[in-house]
Write a protein that holds these residues in place. Structure first.
Motif, PDB file in Angstrom:
ATOM      1  N   ILE A 181       4.213 -15.250  10.377  1.00  0.00           N
ATOM      2  CA  ILE A 181       4.458 -15.966   9.136  1.00  0.00           C
ATOM      3  C   ILE A 181       5.658 -15.327   8.450  1.00  0.00           C
ATOM      4  O   ILE A 181       5.637 -14.140   8.124  1.00  0.00           O
ATOM      5  CB  ILE A 181       3.220 -15.931   8.226  1.00  0.00           C
ATOM      6  CG1 ILE A 181       2.046 -16.629   8.918  1.00  0.00           C
ATOM      7  CG2 ILE A 181       3.515 -16.584   6.885  1.00  0.00           C
ATOM      8  CD1 ILE A 181       0.738 -16.525   8.153  1.00  0.00           C
ATOM      9  N   ASP A 182       6.696 -16.109   8.235  1.00  0.00           N
ATOM     10  CA  ASP A 182       7.911 -15.620   7.600  1.00  0.00           C
ATOM     11  C   ASP A 182       7.739 -15.725   6.082  1.00  0.00           C
ATOM     12  O   ASP A 182       7.785 -16.819   5.510  1.00  0.00           O
ATOM     13  CB  ASP A 182       9.111 -16.451   8.062  1.00  0.00           C
ATOM     14  CG  ASP A 182      10.428 -15.874   7.562  1.00  0.00           C
ATOM     15  OD1 ASP A 182      10.400 -14.965   6.700  1.00  0.00           O
ATOM     16  OD2 ASP A 182      11.496 -16.325   8.021  1.00  0.00           O
ATOM     17  N   THR A 183       7.520 -14.592   5.435  1.00  0.00           N
ATOM     18  CA  THR A 183       7.311 -14.595   3.988  1.00  0.00           C
ATOM     19  C   THR A 183       8.624 -14.450   3.217  1.00  0.00           C
ATOM     20  O   THR A 183       8.608 -14.340   1.990  1.00  0.00           O
ATOM     21  CB  THR A 183       6.368 -13.453   3.585  1.00  0.00           C
ATOM     22  OG1 THR A 183       6.950 -12.191   3.957  1.00  0.00           O
ATOM     23  CG2 THR A 183       5.016 -13.616   4.257  1.00  0.00           C
ATOM     24  N   SER A 184       9.747 -14.460   3.940  1.00  0.00           N
ATOM     25  CA  SER A 184      11.041 -14.345   3.267  1.00  0.00           C
ATOM     26  C   SER A 184      11.635 -15.703   2.924  1.00  0.00           C
ATOM     27  O   SER A 184      12.612 -15.785   2.180  1.00  0.00           O
ATOM     28  CB  SER A 184      12.030 -13.571   4.157  1.00  0.00           C
ATOM     29  OG  SER A 184      12.364 -14.328   5.320  1.00  0.00           O
ATOM     30  N   ARG A 223       3.243 -24.426   2.020  1.00  0.00           N
ATOM     31  CA  ARG A 223       2.802 -23.429   1.049  1.00  0.00           C
ATOM     32  C   ARG A 223       3.255 -23.801  -0.370  1.00  0.00           C
ATOM     33  O   ARG A 223       2.556 -23.506  -1.343  1.00  0.00           O
ATOM     34  CB  ARG A 223       3.308 -22.047   1.468  1.00  0.00           C
ATOM     35  CG  ARG A 223       2.818 -21.623   2.850  1.00  0.00           C
ATOM     36  CD  ARG A 223       3.006 -20.142   3.097  1.00  0.00           C
ATOM     37  NE  ARG A 223       4.388 -19.726   3.034  1.00  0.00           N
ATOM     38  CZ  ARG A 223       5.198 -19.601   4.102  1.00  0.00           C
ATOM     39  NH1 ARG A 223       4.747 -19.893   5.319  1.00  0.00           N
ATOM     40  NH2 ARG A 223       6.438 -19.187   3.965  1.00  0.00           N
ATOM     41  N   HIS A 243      -0.195 -19.006  -0.690  1.00  0.00           N
ATOM     42  CA  HIS A 243       1.261 -19.057  -0.683  1.00  0.00           C
ATOM     43  C   HIS A 243       1.783 -17.678  -1.076  1.00  0.00           C
ATOM     44  O   HIS A 243       1.016 -16.785  -1.434  1.00  0.00           O
ATOM     45  CB  HIS A 243       1.774 -20.137  -1.658  1.00  0.00           C
ATOM     46  CG  HIS A 243       1.229 -19.987  -3.052  1.00  0.00           C
ATOM     47  ND1 HIS A 243       0.142 -20.679  -3.515  1.00  0.00           N
ATOM     48  CD2 HIS A 243       1.608 -19.185  -4.085  1.00  0.00           C
ATOM     49  CE1 HIS A 243      -0.113 -20.344  -4.761  1.00  0.00           C
ATOM     50  NE2 HIS A 243       0.752 -19.426  -5.121  1.00  0.00           N
ATOM     51  N   TYR A 244       3.081 -17.507  -0.981  1.00  0.00           N
ATOM     52  CA  TYR A 244       3.717 -16.225  -1.253  1.00  0.00           C
ATOM     53  C   TYR A 244       4.697 -16.366  -2.416  1.00  0.00           C
ATOM     54  O   TYR A 244       5.036 -17.494  -2.815  1.00  0.00           O
ATOM     55  CB  TYR A 244       4.431 -15.729   0.011  1.00  0.00           C
ATOM     56  CG  TYR A 244       3.482 -15.490   1.160  1.00  0.00           C
ATOM     57  CD1 TYR A 244       2.795 -14.281   1.290  1.00  0.00           C
ATOM     58  CD2 TYR A 244       3.233 -16.487   2.101  1.00  0.00           C
ATOM     59  CE1 TYR A 244       1.904 -14.063   2.322  1.00  0.00           C
ATOM     60  CE2 TYR A 244       2.335 -16.280   3.141  1.00  0.00           C
ATOM     61  CZ  TYR A 244       1.680 -15.070   3.247  1.00  0.00           C
ATOM     62  OH  TYR A 244       0.794 -14.865   4.267  1.00  0.00           O
ATOM     63  N   ASP A 248       7.453 -18.852  -2.019  1.00  0.00           N
ATOM     64  CA  ASP A 248       7.033 -20.249  -2.106  1.00  0.00           C
ATOM     65  C   ASP A 248       6.885 -20.680  -3.563  1.00  0.00           C
ATOM     66  O   ASP A 248       7.302 -21.785  -3.942  1.00  0.00           O
ATOM     67  CB  ASP A 248       5.703 -20.456  -1.375  1.00  0.00           C
ATOM     68  CG  ASP A 248       5.742 -19.973   0.053  1.00  0.00           C
ATOM     69  OD1 ASP A 248       6.620 -20.428   0.803  1.00  0.00           O
ATOM     70  OD2 ASP A 248       4.900 -19.134   0.428  1.00  0.00           O
ATOM     71  N   ASP A 289       2.921 -25.112   9.979  1.00  0.00           N
ATOM     72  CA  ASP A 289       2.935 -23.847   9.239  1.00  0.00           C
ATOM     73  C   ASP A 289       1.873 -22.922   9.808  1.00  0.00           C
ATOM     74  O   ASP A 289       0.688 -23.264   9.819  1.00  0.00           O
ATOM     75  CB  ASP A 289       2.665 -24.108   7.756  1.00  0.00           C
ATOM     76  CG  ASP A 289       2.775 -22.832   6.915  1.00  0.00           C
ATOM     77  OD1 ASP A 289       2.984 -21.746   7.495  1.00  0.00           O
ATOM     78  OD2 ASP A 289       2.660 -22.921   5.683  1.00  0.00           O
ATOM     79  N   ILE A 313       0.395 -20.486   8.563  1.00  0.00           N
ATOM     80  CA  ILE A 313      -0.687 -20.138   7.638  1.00  0.00           C
ATOM     81  C   ILE A 313      -1.786 -21.198   7.679  1.00  0.00           C
ATOM     82  O   ILE A 313      -2.963 -20.914   7.462  1.00  0.00           O
ATOM     83  CB  ILE A 313      -0.166 -19.935   6.201  1.00  0.00           C
ATOM     84  CG1 ILE A 313      -1.160 -19.085   5.404  1.00  0.00           C
ATOM     85  CG2 ILE A 313       0.102 -21.249   5.495  1.00  0.00           C
ATOM     86  CD1 ILE A 313      -0.646 -18.619   4.057  1.00  0.00           C
TER      87      ILE A 313
END
Length: 276
Positions: A23-26, A32, A43-44, A47, A119, A121
């Protein structure tokens, strides 16, 4: 469809070939961001930041996200009451109860549902949240709507393509551009479905070029394309199908039934059509 003995009823099946840990959180992801609009927690920060930028352009976006989900509930129930007992839902999003299978299996406990999303996630949550009735069947595939052949091959393992299927494309095709063959993708997904199958569809209409450019900049930062279309462009997705009343309309105008809210959502157009 495989013999009944090869698929255990009520058992979720997940197929991917992809690690849920990747999962690319950047970068923001549309699924998300949609979760943020719905008030979810999957979500992060990246997002949420992108979603707030969208909200600056469209202050009503949270209500529109809920209106979109409520249309899905009404449309799924509408098809279930017409006897459709199989659904292929592409662009599932992060599970937010009630999910499509929970709506249709309340009417038809033996209903079968195949979910698809791109996605990771969503993949991570699929096993925990996509639980069906003992009589029914729920399956999940990690894939992109731009891979119709892969999706159909997977769906045919779980659904009987000699019987009607409800194809759900809810708020997904505005992320597929004309250059990527959006209308052709929908045709490919519909082609193997028998007459009596249905398309459930929603799409945001946006024709203001300045707003469209600003929206594209937000989503492209996460690697997602956005396509602005007119009402006529949305209606074109139903070409060759028989539109159910009241046609392609704003979400709140589509079969308000008193059971599921039908809140106003500017620019969100929806429709259901039958393959004949």
């Amino acid at each position: 469809m495989p013999p009944a003995g090869r698929i255990a009823k009520g058992v979720d099946v997940i197929e991917d070939g992809f690690s849920a840990d990747l999962i690319d959180t950047s970068k923001p992801h549309s699924a998300r961001m949609y979760d943020w609009f719905l008030g979810g927690k999957d979500h992060y920060p990246v997002d949420a930041t992108a979603a707030r930028k969208v909200m600056e352009l469209f202050p009503h976006i949270k209500g529109s996200a809920w209106a979109n989900r409520e249309f899905m509930h009404r449309a799924a129930r509408y098809l279930s009451e017409k006897g459709v007992a199989q659904f292929l839902d592409i662009g599932t999003g992060i599970p937010t109860p009630p999910n499509l299978h929970q709506v249709v299996q309340q009417i038809t406990p033996g209903a079968r549902v195949v979910y698809t999303d791109n996605d990771p996630i969503v993949l991570r949550h699929a096993q925990a949240l996509l639980r069906g009735t003992p009589e029914g069947h729920v399956a999940y595939l990690h894939a992109d709507v731009r891979e119709p052949e892969l999706i159909l091959a997977h769906a045919q393992k779980h659904l009987d393509f000699t019987q009607p299927v409800g194809l759900s494309l809810i708020a997904v095709m505005h992320f597929v551009t004309d250059e990527e063959g959006a209308h052709q993708i929908v045709r490919k997904l519909l082609d193997p479905l028998v007459p009596g199958s249905y398309l459930m569809f929603s799409h945001f209409v946006l024709e203001d070029p300045d707003l469209m450019q600003r929206l594209q900049d937000i989503y492209r930062a996460g690697g997602t394309s956005v396509q602005g279309r007119s009402i006529e462009g949305v209606t074109a997705f139903f070409q060759g199908l028989q539109l159910c009343d009241p046609g392609v309309v704003l979400a709140a105008q589509w079969h308000p039934d008193g059971r599921t809210p039908a809140r106003e959502a500017p620019g969100l157009y929806v429709g259901v059509a039958q393959k004949v």
